[in-house]
Scaffold this motif. Sequence first.
Motif, PDB file in Angstrom:
ATOM      1  N   TRP A  94       0.821  -1.189   0.000  1.00 58.33           N
ATOM      2  CA  TRP A  94       0.000   0.000   0.000  1.00 58.33           C
ATOM      3  C   TRP A  94       0.868   1.257   0.000  1.00 58.33           C
ATOM      4  O   TRP A  94       0.621   2.208  -0.742  1.00 58.33           O
ATOM      5  CB  TRP A  94      -0.925  -0.012   1.212  1.00 58.33           C
ATOM      6  N   GLU A  95       1.858   1.210   0.843  1.00 59.02           N
ATOM      7  CA  GLU A  95       2.808   2.332   0.917  1.00 59.02           C
ATOM      8  C   GLU A  95       3.379   2.611  -0.469  1.00 59.02           C
ATOM      9  O   GLU A  95       3.428   3.750  -0.927  1.00 59.02           O
ATOM     10  CB  GLU A  95       3.954   1.949   1.866  1.00 59.02           C
ATOM     11  N   PHE A  97       2.130   1.839  -3.368  1.00 55.74           N
ATOM     12  CA  PHE A  97       1.137   2.412  -4.278  1.00 55.74           C
ATOM     13  C   PHE A  97       0.885   3.878  -3.977  1.00 55.74           C
ATOM     14  O   PHE A  97       0.830   4.713  -4.882  1.00 55.74           O
ATOM     15  CB  PHE A  97      -0.181   1.646  -4.193  1.00 55.74           C
ATOM     16  N   MET A  98       0.737   4.178  -2.701  1.00 56.47           N
ATOM     17  CA  MET A  98       0.409   5.550  -2.332  1.00 56.47           C
ATOM     18  C   MET A  98       1.513   6.516  -2.756  1.00 56.47           C
ATOM     19  O   MET A  98       1.253   7.677  -3.044  1.00 56.47           O
ATOM     20  CB  MET A  98       0.171   5.637  -0.824  1.00 56.47           C
TER      21      MET A  98
END
Lengths: 106, 106
Positions: A94-95, A97-98
């Motif tokens: 997620w990190e 992607f963000m």
Amino acid sequence: MSRGGLTIEGIDRLIHEPARLIVMTILNAVESADFLYLQRETGLTKGNLSAHLAKLDAEGYITIEKTYKGKIPLTICRLSEAGRIAFGRYRAEWEKFMKKTRLKRA
Amino acid sequence: MSRGGLTIEGIDRLIHEPARLIVMTILNAVESADFLYLQRETGLTKGNLSAHLAKLDAEGYITIEKTYKGKIPLTICRLSEAGRIAFGRYRAEWEKFMKKTRLKRA
DNA sequence: TATATATGGTTTGTGACACAGACCAGTTTG
DNA sequence: CAAACTGGTCTGTGTCACAAACCATATATA
């Protein structure tokens, strides 16, 4: 259909669901928690929490131990090793992607 | 039912859905994109993409302009100001939450 | 002229899921 | 015994993500 450049393949949707993400987060922090404690912390209804726990259990992310506190039933949940790994992976993906979302605007 | 301390109230579930998050991310970066470009980038099927766009439109997060490229229909999507704000808010809230998940393990 | 094929989508059907409320088994209290 | 609490599970419902089918138009092809 050529795959696009901006997919979220690594995202574990089982964990992505906010309710379960909260549960995972709590279990990751406290090492073990009983049903009612989780219910208070998450604010979920019993039914909802029960379903989410069952799902996490089915995936092997948590273990559910049904025991007794005196004569009263007590359900204790723990994050399994697989769950801990999946949770770490989820956060990392997620990190990643963000970071990509922070692209400069046109 | 007292609210727990670890809720995700600020998380916009419309944006949280991975497919739409990707769309929002793209639109945030490119300022405007047509349907087929979005389809290629996201890897979604037409139907799926169409539904997601409709949802974002209904919420006012994007604008959909139906025009023509010569004689061929062309659908152009843009992030609205509301969408831009919501997207920023989502990222901020998420960041905030993810920080909390990094609590020390027991 | 038929017909095939591509473009640019929308509508429809379906299975999975989140959620809450009803329900249940056992326990303690009046 | 009855009422009320504890600790949950089971059931019903509405929503949603997804893909397949469909539709309208345009261009190529035989």
